[in-house]
Design a protein around this motif. Structure first.
Motif, PDB file in Angstrom:
ATOM      1  N   GLY A  74     -35.520 -12.084  67.072  1.00 25.95           N
ATOM      2  CA  GLY A  74     -34.320 -12.561  66.415  1.00 25.95           C
ATOM      3  C   GLY A  74     -33.760 -11.521  65.475  1.00 25.95           C
ATOM      4  O   GLY A  74     -34.370 -10.471  65.243  1.00 25.95           O
ATOM      5  N   VAL A  75     -32.580 -11.811  64.918  1.00 25.22           N
ATOM      6  CA  VAL A  75     -31.892 -10.896  64.018  1.00 25.22           C
ATOM      7  C   VAL A  75     -31.366 -11.676  62.820  1.00 25.22           C
ATOM      8  O   VAL A  75     -30.807 -12.771  62.981  1.00 25.22           O
ATOM      9  CB  VAL A  75     -30.718 -10.179  64.722  1.00 25.22           C
ATOM     10  N   ILE A  76     -31.556 -11.141  61.642  1.00 26.07           N
ATOM     11  CA  ILE A  76     -30.911 -11.657  60.438  1.00 26.07           C
ATOM     12  C   ILE A  76     -29.797 -10.676  60.106  1.00 26.07           C
ATOM     13  O   ILE A  76     -30.051  -9.492  59.885  1.00 26.07           O
ATOM     14  CB  ILE A  76     -31.897 -11.762  59.254  1.00 26.07           C
ATOM     15  N   GLU A  77     -28.555 -11.162  60.109  1.00 24.86           N
ATOM     16  CA  GLU A  77     -27.429 -10.244  59.954  1.00 24.86           C
ATOM     17  C   GLU A  77     -26.293 -10.888  59.172  1.00 24.86           C
ATOM     18  O   GLU A  77     -26.290 -12.095  58.921  1.00 24.86           O
ATOM     19  CB  GLU A  77     -26.938  -9.767  61.316  1.00 24.86           C
ATOM     20  N   HIS A  78     -25.342 -10.047  58.814  1.00 26.11           N
ATOM     21  CA  HIS A  78     -24.266 -10.496  57.939  1.00 26.11           C
ATOM     22  C   HIS A  78     -23.139 -11.179  58.700  1.00 26.11           C
ATOM     23  O   HIS A  78     -22.451 -12.035  58.159  1.00 26.11           O
ATOM     24  CB  HIS A  78     -23.702  -9.307  57.164  1.00 26.11           C
TER      25      HIS A  78
END
Length: 450
Positions: free
Chosen positions: A96-100
């Motif tokens: 997964g990705v945590i992004e703005h």
């Protein structure tokens, strides 16, 4: 050596001390209590999701730090990867990705920062075996993984503090380099966080920003890519307490410019994503001094090998630098190991071509590239000219400059190694960490002209 996690202790005590952690472009400060509740919010979101490895695609230093701590509290593995490499990592590598931004990537699992709510629940304990993955492209553009344990990271931060802590005191930390590479991540984020030095959550992008009150008495984390651009600024217009540089060697003229303009000699850090920090020197000095607890030796082919408690692997690692040890325990580097290319069935040293080119008074820097056209291999040279070289190019033209450089090389390297094509640049193309990318250099020759 660190035996307990100081970072975990800081997270437990943070709400009571509530000191300033970081600040934005407008000077607005963020405190430790805010960081902890933001990290707890990330932890809560992650506990609702499957997946072990989460990329942190966040350019804001506060958001990146909160996401990192939230991952560790949720027993997940945060992954730091430059944005240019993120799209090349397949779903088997990242969960997964945590992004703005909601449309920044095509990740199967995504947490958008704006949807993370601060949590009143206590932040989970940081596990002693918490780990981090970093990716680097080196010069090839192919992602290469390097792992770290929290213990490795804290060992390195303790070493950095033992060398420079007294000098830095409570100075604020600003940066021109990305925190998604190991150097920026440690020097501009975690080291200041652990030692309660407020850090900027944004990047300085232009040399002119290094002047004035913003730098006075503070710390700059930078690279040759930026520091080579300060020479035109007024002398003494910046008064930094310390300037760190990594990602490549700082040329002597640039080192002199830094001292003259920014008011302090740069400190060069030698290391890599795989080894982390290895040694340091004051810019202008030929020799490097080891960081505490780091061991080095010379391999059978005279290359530098490193063993370090900061790296994510045990044993010795080769760095690819030729080395000469001095009697006082310091060492000097004598260039990178030769890069060999096959040109028309002959082995050609690209490193040797570069060394010979920079001996010419017209050449400030050079990069040799192996190219192919119509099933024929040849060498191309990307050249950054000196002031004299730029004047000669303007007066005499490109063909005359090409001829002058080939003539200087003729007889010193094999004929097959003479560059058939040249490209002249105002500055050598490098990435955000000051590294040359082979694909970027080769693309300069796509037009086909010489």
């Amino acid at each position: 050596m660190v035996t307990g996690s100081r970072l975990a202790e800081l997270m437990l005590r943070g709400p009571t001390t509530n000191h300033v952690v970081c600040f934005g472009r407008d000077g607005a400060e963020r405190r430790c209590g805010e960081l902890i509740v933001a990290a707890a919010g990330v932890e809560a979101r992650l506990r609702e999701q499957d997946g072990e490895r989460w990329a942190l695609n966040l350019g804001d230093g506060f958001e990146l730090t909160a996401a990192l701590l939230g991952c560790w509290a949720a027993r997940r593995t945060p992954v730091l990867v430059p944005p240019t490499l993120l799209a090349t990592l397949d779903r088997a590598t990242l969960d997964g990705v945590i992004e703005h931004s909601a449309d920044a990537t095509a990740a199967a699992r995504r947490i958008v920062w704006q949807t993370v709510e601060a949590s009143a629940r206590p932040l989970g304990e940081l596990a002693p075996n918490a780990s981090l993955e970093l990716y680097t492209s080196g010069s090839t553009g192919v992602p290469k993984k390097a792992g770290r344990r929290l213990a490795n990271i804290e060992n390195e931060l303790a070493a950095l503090e033992s060398v420079w802590g007294a000098r830095l005191g409570t100075a604020r930390v600003l940066s021109t380099v990305s925190h998604r590479h190991v150097y920026g991540f440690l020097f501009r984020i975690l080291w200041p966080l652990l030692e309660r030095r407020p850090f900027a959550i944004f990047d300085y992008e232009y040399p002119e920003q290094l002047l004035g009150s913003g730098g006075r008495g503070n710390v700059l984390v930078s690279s040759p890519a930026m520091l080579k651009r300060v020479g035109h600024l007024p002398p003494g217009s910046g008064q930094w307490s310390a300037v760190f540089s990594s990602g490549g060697f700082l040329p002597a003229d640039a080192a002199a410019d830094v001292s003259r303009v920014l008011g302090v000699a740069a400190t060069e850090i030698l290391g890599s994503t795989e080894t982390s920090g290895v040694a340091w020197r004051t810019a202008g000095s030929p020799s490097f001094e080891l960081l505490p607890s780091v061991e080095v030796r010379v391999s059978s082919d005279e290359l530098l090998e490193v063993r370090s408690p900061f790296a994510g692997v045990d044993g010795w690692q080769a760095m690819g630098d030729r080395v000469h040890f001095r009697a006082d325990g310091t060492f000097e580097l004598s260039g990178r190991a030769d890069r060999i290319a096959k040109i028309e069935d002959k082995r050609v040293s690209l490193s040797e071509i570069e060394r010979r080119l920079v001996e010419h008074h017209y050449v400030k820097d050079a990069a040799a590239v192996a190219l192919e056209a119509s099933a024929r291999q040849y060498v191309g040279a990307v050249v950054e000219l000196t002031q004299a070289g730029r004047a000669a190019l303007e007066q005499r033209g490109r063909a005359a400059m090409n001829s002058a450089l080939r003539s200087a090389l003729r007889g010193r390297i094999e004929a097959v190694a003479l560059p058939r094509a040249f490209r002249y640049t105002h500055a050598m193309p490098v990435d955000a960490q000051g590294k040359r990318q082979v694909a970027v250099l080769a693309a300069l020759f796509d037009s086909g002209s010489v």
